[in-house]
Each structure stands twice: as structure tokens, then as C-alpha cells.
Design a protein around this motif. Structure first.
Motif, PDB file in Angstrom:
ATOM      1  N   TRP A  36       0.836  -1.195   0.000  1.00 30.38           N
ATOM      2  CA  TRP A  36       0.000   0.000   0.000  1.00 30.38           C
ATOM      3  C   TRP A  36       0.872   1.248   0.000  1.00 30.38           C
ATOM      4  N   ALA A  70      -9.233  -0.876   3.312  1.00 33.76           N
ATOM      5  CA  ALA A  70      -9.423  -1.867   2.252  1.00 33.76           C
ATOM      6  C   ALA A  70     -10.216  -3.063   2.742  1.00 33.76           C
ATOM      7  N   LYS A  71      -9.983  -3.503   3.965  1.00 37.27           N
ATOM      8  CA  LYS A  71     -10.741  -4.631   4.522  1.00 37.27           C
ATOM      9  C   LYS A  71     -12.226  -4.336   4.571  1.00 37.27           C
ATOM     10  N   THR A 131     -13.850  -1.980   2.712  1.00 35.99           N
ATOM     11  CA  THR A 131     -14.436  -1.408   1.506  1.00 35.99           C
ATOM     12  C   THR A 131     -14.200  -2.211   0.227  1.00 35.99           C
ATOM     13  N   LEU A 153     -11.333  -2.230  -1.375  1.00 34.23           N
ATOM     14  CA  LEU A 153     -10.332  -1.495  -2.153  1.00 34.23           C
ATOM     15  C   LEU A 153      -9.090  -2.368  -2.368  1.00 34.23           C
ATOM     16  N   THR A 154      -8.475  -2.263  -3.526  1.00 34.42           N
ATOM     17  CA  THR A 154      -7.224  -2.965  -3.802  1.00 34.42           C
ATOM     18  C   THR A 154      -6.163  -1.936  -4.199  1.00 34.42           C
ATOM     19  N   ASP A 163      -6.674  -0.130  -7.426  1.00 37.08           N
ATOM     20  CA  ASP A 163      -7.750   0.862  -7.529  1.00 37.08           C
ATOM     21  C   ASP A 163      -7.251   2.289  -7.323  1.00 37.08           C
TER      22      ASP A 163
END
Length: 71
Positions: free
Chosen positions: A4, A61-62, A64, A66-67, A70
Motif C-alpha cells: 500500500w 481496504a478490509k 471497503t 479497495l485494492t 484501484d
């Protein structure tokens, strides 16, 4: 090394909107509630210019979906 990056809150919000999240309530300032079908609502409370680090991004991210791609 973390997968990230560090991003500005405004860029993170834009990425969340691209993957289907919408702002359903804005309480002024930095507090917003986001919704996406099939997911629990997510409280987004970051000022636009603040940088969000890798640990916080992983937590978001967990909740939502999200990666890193993205962003």
C-alpha cells in the motif's frame, strides 16, 4: 515493503467512488458516510489534504474492498 502506498485522502475518496461507493451523508468538514450495495456503510473521516499511510489504507481496504490497483 508494504504493497500500500501513501495517498491523500481526496485521492482515496475518489478511488472509493470509482469502485462504487457513494457519499450518502456529509456532516460538514471531514466526516462523510459512504454506501455501496452489498457492503456495510463506511464512515470516512479524513480531511482532503491529509496523507493516509499504508496501515490505515489496509484497514480501509478490509472494510471497503479497495485494492492497491484501484488507487
Amino acid at each position: 515493503m508494504s504493497r500500500w502506498p501513501t495517498v491523500k485522502a481526496r485521492d482515496l475518496l475518489a478511488a472509493l467512488e470509482r469502485i462504487g461507493w457513494t457519499v450518502i451523508r456529509s456532516q460538514g468538514g471531514s466526516h462523510r458516510v459512504l454506501a455501496r450495495p452489498g457492503w456495510r456503510n463506511h464512515s470516512f473521516s479524513h480531511h482532503d489534504g491529509v496523507e493516509i499511510g499504508p496501515k490505515m489504507l489496509a484497514r480501509i481496504a478490509k472494510r471497503t474492498g479497495l485494492t492497491p490497483g484501484d488507487l
